[in-house]
Design an enzyme around this catalytic site. Structure first.
Site, PDB file in Angstrom:
ATOM      1  CE1 TYR A  53      -1.960  -0.698 -13.106  1.00 38.29           C
ATOM      2  CE2 TYR A  53      -1.891   1.559 -13.896  1.00 38.29           C
ATOM      3  CZ  TYR A  53      -2.080   0.645 -12.870  1.00 38.29           C
ATOM      4  OH  TYR A  53      -2.380   1.089 -11.610  1.00 38.29           O
ATOM      5  CD  GLU A  55      -4.788  -3.487 -14.621  1.00 37.13           C
ATOM      6  OE1 GLU A  55      -4.106  -3.086 -15.597  1.00 37.13           O
ATOM      7  OE2 GLU A  55      -5.309  -2.742 -13.789  1.00 37.13           O
ATOM      8  CG  ASP A 200       4.035 -21.845   1.525  1.00 35.52           C
ATOM      9  OD1 ASP A 200       5.045 -21.660   0.835  1.00 35.52           O
ATOM     10  OD2 ASP A 200       3.560 -20.993   2.306  1.00 35.52           O
ATOM     11  CB  THR A 227       8.645 -16.515  -1.694  1.00 34.73           C
ATOM     12  OG1 THR A 227       9.545 -17.473  -1.135  1.00 34.73           O
ATOM     13  CG2 THR A 227       7.611 -16.115  -0.665  1.00 34.73           C
ATOM     14  CE  LYS A 230      10.688 -16.990   2.503  1.00 32.50           C
ATOM     15  NZ  LYS A 230       9.360 -16.828   1.906  1.00 32.50           N
ATOM     16  NE  ARG A 236      11.837  -8.692  -0.550  1.00 34.30           N
ATOM     17  CZ  ARG A 236      12.056  -9.586   0.406  1.00 34.30           C
ATOM     18  NH1 ARG A 236      11.051 -10.139   1.037  1.00 34.30           N
ATOM     19  NH2 ARG A 236      13.281  -9.930   0.760  1.00 34.30           N
TER      20      ARG A 236
HETATM   21  N1  DSN Z   1       8.946 -14.011   6.261  1.00 34.46           N
HETATM   22  C1  DSN Z   1       9.228 -15.307   5.681  1.00 34.46           C
HETATM   23  C2  DSN Z   1      10.320 -16.002   6.382  1.00 34.46           C
HETATM   24  O1  DSN Z   1      11.209 -15.330   6.846  1.00 34.46           O
HETATM   25  O2  DSN Z   1      10.332 -17.213   6.466  1.00 34.46           O
HETATM   26  C3  DSN Z   1       8.048 -16.165   5.619  1.00 34.46           C
HETATM   27  O3  DSN Z   1       6.995 -15.425   5.141  1.00 34.46           O
END
Ligand code: DSN
Length: 420
Positions: A53, A55, A200, A227, A230, A236
């Site tokens: 933990y 925090e 974003d 994110t 990707k 993730r």
């Molecule tokens: N689920 C993601 C995507 O595939 O683009 C976006 O949140």
């Protein structure tokens, strides 16, 4: 990876894990938001940091025993800042949606307005789709493309809506838009109405870090959300960065914790640190450039076959294809057919789609994962040609034939465990 303990101790969970391992190894992954992480990232995820933990933030936690959590989170923060030219990074958001929600709560009061991209024109659910709870709290207004064939955003309309609705955030970014945005215009409009300029960058974070896409910070954007899994090829998760402001950074920290999240997933933060270290290597630039070259090469094949791509091609890592017009089938039918051939992608709405989200008129696919496996333009064109064959012939014989070829391509390009 070695899964011998799970195999021994939990046969049911092992069966699912082993099945997915095999599916990924033997098929071709074209979902443009997916990628393969290195073994080093997987080891960080599997580490004992998952037990801890933590925090709070480095140097200011609510529990003891933080010597190593502080070290690894600081590493992730410093590497993230370097990758994006940021002054501040919060690496605790559990995902991209969480990062966006924390960003909204840091910058807005209930009832405030956000100007974001229309979902069917490429935006994202968390950019204000009525199905999300966010719309019960904030007021979302939209912009879209002026010309679907070129992808040009209707900046005049955007300015008009901004002047009328006085948004507190002008939000750029997308999950299904194949072109670059005019960042200077976004910032200009945001400044004109006194809004914070946020982008974003979830889909293109790796392309920005790899230097093949423009960095919105260079054009005056204030905040980036993203994110990490990707094109950036990390675990993730999510992240928020700011270009400059200390005040803004403090608000974001408070919003992520304790405002929204509890204890950060420190194994995941460590995995982010490892992935960011990989993305700082010179070879990541080569990877990012190849992702874009591969996507363009695939688009050429679809163009030659007269297929309708939204914006007539791509400048980034993804392609949005109108399957209704091109092949006389819905996106859902195309997804299912290609899945049987071992090619995984996702059905997707096209601009102003009249079909339902569960079976829209298009498919979305891209090259981040194939490129990680070492695919270059010729091989990507081979895949695209086989996709066209399956979608045109749509019979079992062709599906079986392509599945065999896919298997050979996939096993000929094993998923790498590390990157140079
Ligand atoms: N689920 C993601 C995507 O595939 O683009 C976006 O949140």
């Amino acid at each position: 990876m070695d899964f011998s303990f799970i195999q021994e101790e939990d046969a049911d969970a092992y069966a699912a894990i082993a099945g997915e391992e095999q599916r990924q190894a033997e098929g071709l992954e074209l979902i443009p938001s997916e990628n393969y992480v290195s073994r080093a990232v997987k080891e960080a995820l599997a580490s004992s940091l998952t037990n801890k933990y933590a925090e709070g933030y480095p140097g200011a936690r609510y529990y003891g025993g933080q010597e190593f959590t502080d070290a690894v989170e600081t590493l992730a923060i410093e590497r993230a800042k370097k990758l994006f030219g940021a002054q501040y990074a919060n690496v605790q958001p559990l995902g991209g949606a969480n990062a966006n929600i924390a960003m909204y709560f840091a910058l807005l009061e209930p009832g405030d307005t956000v100007l974001g991209m229309e979902l069917s024109h490429g935006g994202h659910l968390t950019h204000g789709h009525p199905i999300t709870y966010l719309t019960k709290i904030f007021n979302f207004v939209r912009y879209g493309m002026k010309d679907i064939e070129t992808g040009e955003i209707d900046y005049d309309e955007m300015r008009r809506v901004a002047k009328e609705m006085k948004p507190k955030i002008v939000l750029a970014g997308f999950s299904a838009y194949p072109r670059e945005l005019d960042y200077a215009k976004f910032v200009e409009i945001a400044r004109e109405v006194g809004a914070v300029a946020v982008m974003d960058v979830a889909h293109i974070a790796g392309l920005i870090a790899g230097g093949v896409a423009k960095n919105p910070f260079d054009y005056g954007f204030d905040v980036l959300t993203t994110t990490t899994h990707k094109t950036l090829r990390g675990p993730r998760g999510g992240m928020i960065l700011t270009r400059a402001s200390d005040a803004l950074a403090k608000k974001i920290d408070k919003s992520v914790f304790p405002g929204l999240q509890g204890g950060p997933h420190m194994n995941n933060v460590a995995a982010k640190a490892v992935a960011f270290g990989e993305a700082l290597r010179p070879s990541f630039k080569t990877y990012a450039a190849q992702v874009v070259k591969n996507a363009r090469a695939m688009a050429e094949v679809f163009s030659t076959h007269g297929a309708r791509m939204i914006t007539a091609g791509t400048s980034n890592h993804l392609i949005l294809l109108d399957t209704e017009t091109s092949f006389g089938m819905s996106g859902g039918e195309a997804e299912a057919l290609l899945d049987r051939a071992g090619i995984t992608l996702n059905k997707n709405a096209i601009p102003d789609d009249t079909r339902k989200p569960m079976d829209p008129s298009g498919i979305r696919f891209g090259t981040p994962a194939l490129t990680t496996r070492g695919f270059t333009e010729d091989e990507c064109q081979d895949v695209a040609t086989r996709m066209v064959r399956v979608l045109t012939k749509r019979d079992d014989e062709m599906v079986v034939q392509v599945r065999k070829a896919v298997h050979a391509l996939a096993t000929g390009h094993p998923i790498p465990e590390s990157f140079p």
